[in-house]
Structure formats: C-alpha cells, structure tokens
Design an enzyme around this catalytic site. Structure first.
Site, PDB file in Angstrom:
ATOM      1  N   CYS A 190       0.875  -1.183   0.000  1.00  0.00           N
ATOM      2  CA  CYS A 190       0.000   0.000   0.000  1.00  0.00           C
ATOM      3  C   CYS A 190       0.909   1.228   0.000  1.00  0.00           C
ATOM      4  CB  CYS A 190      -0.974  -0.032   1.174  1.00  0.00           C
ATOM      5  SG  CYS A 190      -0.208  -0.032   2.813  1.00  0.00           S
ATOM      6  N   ARG A 224      -2.361  -0.393   5.517  1.00  0.00           N
ATOM      7  CA  ARG A 224      -3.548  -1.049   4.964  1.00  0.00           C
ATOM      8  C   ARG A 224      -3.240  -2.477   4.497  1.00  0.00           C
ATOM      9  NH1 ARG A 224      -4.860   3.819   0.901  1.00  0.00           N
ATOM     10  NH2 ARG A 224      -2.578   3.977   1.088  1.00  0.00           N
TER      11      ARG A 224
END
Length: 293
Positions: free
Chosen positions: A248, A253
C-alpha cells in the site's frame, strides 16, 4: 476487575485455547484475564482511553514502523523489534490477540511484524472493537499493569524473507514478470490521480483490489466471507497457487491484506517499503492509469 472470575480461574490451570489466525469475539470472552493471552489494542488513543476490551494493552502504530527519508513504514530494525517485544511483554508461551477500530489494518500489521521475527501465536479479532461492542461484551477504561514475563520472545530474523520483500528483490521479480503484485490502495492512488509520493501510479503488472473491499461495513467491520474475497481476487487474474507480494503506501492497509493472504493459504509477502519508497524513488518503473483489461 473481575470478569467471569470463576471460569477464568479454572481456565488458568487448564489452558485449552486453540485459536486460529482469525477468531470471533465470543471465542475470546471465556479467556479474558488468562495469564497466557495478551490482548493488544491498536485503536486510536481516544478510543482506547474511553473503552477497550478488558486487560487489553494499548500499542501506538509508531512502535510498529521505522521511518527513513523515502520510506515511512519499514519493519523496525532488531533493536526496534526487541523494544516492541519488551513492550508487549510476551513469552513464547503467550498467544497474542490483536484488534483495532478500523477493520484490522493496524492489527494485521502488528501480526506481520511478529511473524517476521518468528512468532506465530497470533490471532486477529474479526471486526475488532466494533464487533465486540455489537455483541454487548464487557469493556473497561482501566490501564492494566502486567507483571514482567521471565523469558521474552526472542527476535529471530531467519523467518524474515518468508514474509517480507525489499525493493531490489521486488524490482528484479517485477522486471522478470515472475511475481504477482497486489496493490491494495485506493483506485485514485493506483491510477496516479492522487499523489502520496513524488510520483503517482502503481508498480508494473500490479492488480488493484482495495483492502477495505474485504470488510463488511454493514456487519461491524467484520470480514466478508473468505470465499467471496477469493473469488473477486481470482476474477482479477490472481492465481492462488503462485506467490504474491502486497503493498500500500506504508504497509498499514496491507497489514489486513497480508492476513487475508494467510487465511486463504496464499504464499504472500509484504513490501514494507511500499509506495512511499517506490513512488519517492526517481528510478523505479511506474505505470499510471488503469491496468489493461
């Protein structure tokens, strides 16, 4: 605080928990206060101070990352990992249950850190604090003080390459087109419409599947059925019998994406340099716009 005191006292002498990587809130309730369960809360500080699962230890995300000029989410060095273990105060006999208030990204990142140093007694609490509250289970605002454990988990970096890939190795595999790459950022970041580094776009041949797509916001941030997520990834062209690298912006994330990969029995590594490194470098190959259909 005494919660289900008699049941806990009995369980202390017969530790029977056998948690998988993903557990539900009701599975944890009978083990609240167990001396070999370490519950770790990665929610925002304001949430933790107001309420948390009883006996949970609060961890701030900055303990999980090391920052360099071009990369903001790198795995801590050996000293940093030792500091994390000391803070968690866990022995090899402990089982760590992790949750957060965002669907599992920071919680997944902590589990990835622990896997990198060879500790696998880990579980993600499905839905985190939202699912816990929805069930009406007990909460606390107390900050627990734990007795120091006698033997801390050793930092063993022999497992590192199983779970982590660095820029040079990933670049080589991308150029050889010998690795699947999963970009779990937003579509605007993926196409380069939104800049979060010097350059925008995505790693060549990376397929886009946003991390939060796997979360059911109508069901207290619990994961959608794994079969659904696997089917959607397969529709993008991913092959589950081949290795994959996920990234990410700063391997926050993608902490949840890593957990999803493990749950789907996928050979998955995380690129913790992430877009903060790839996009800030001026010599890395970059693709903008949508992937060809």
């Amino acid at each position: 605080m005494h919660i289900q005191g008699l049941k806990i006292e009995k369980l202390m002498t017969t530790p029977a928990f056998n948690f998988e990587l993903l557990i539900e809130a009701e599975q944890l309730v009978p083990f609240l206060g167990h001396d070999k369960i370490r519950i770790v809360d990665l929610s925002r500080s304001s949430v933790y101070e107001q309420l948390h699962i009883p006996h949970a230890l609060h961890v701030k995300p900055q303990l999980l990352v090391r920052q360099e000029e071009q990369a903001s989410g790198l795995l801590p060095d050996e000293d940093g990992l030792n500091a994390l273990i000391e803070y968690l105060n866990i022995s090899p006999e402990h089982h760590v249950v992790v949750y957060d208030d965002e669907g599992g990204a920071w919680a997944g990142r902590l589990i990835w850190n622990l896997h990198c140093l060879g500790f696998y007694n880990t579980s993600l609490l499905n839905g985190g604090i939202h699912a816990w509250l929805a069930e009406g289970f007990p909460t606390s605002s107390d900050v627990e003080v734990f007795e120091p454990v006698e033997t801390l988990v050793p930092v063993n970096l022999n497992h590192l390459e199983q779970h982590r890939i660095e820029y040079a190795k990933l670049l080589e595999k991308v150029q050889q087109q010998s690795i699947q790459v999963w970009d779990c950022r937003t579509s605007e970041e993926y196409t380069g419409q939104r800049l979060a580094a010097r350059r925008g776009g995505h790693i060549p041949n990376a397929q886009h599947f946003e991390w939060s797509t796997a979360i059911n916001r109508q069901n207290h941030l619990k994961l959608h059925p794994l079969e659904r997520t696997q089917q959607r990834l397969e529709q993008l062209g991913f092959q589950f019998d081949q290795p994959v690298v996920v990234y990410c912006q700063s391997h926050h994330r993608s902490g949840l994406a890593y957990i999803l990969g493990r749950l789907l029995d996928w050979n998955i590594q995380a690129y913790d340099g992430a877009w903060s490194e790839w996009g800030n470098r001026l010599d890395s190959p970059i693709i903008t716009g949508e992937s060809p259909a």
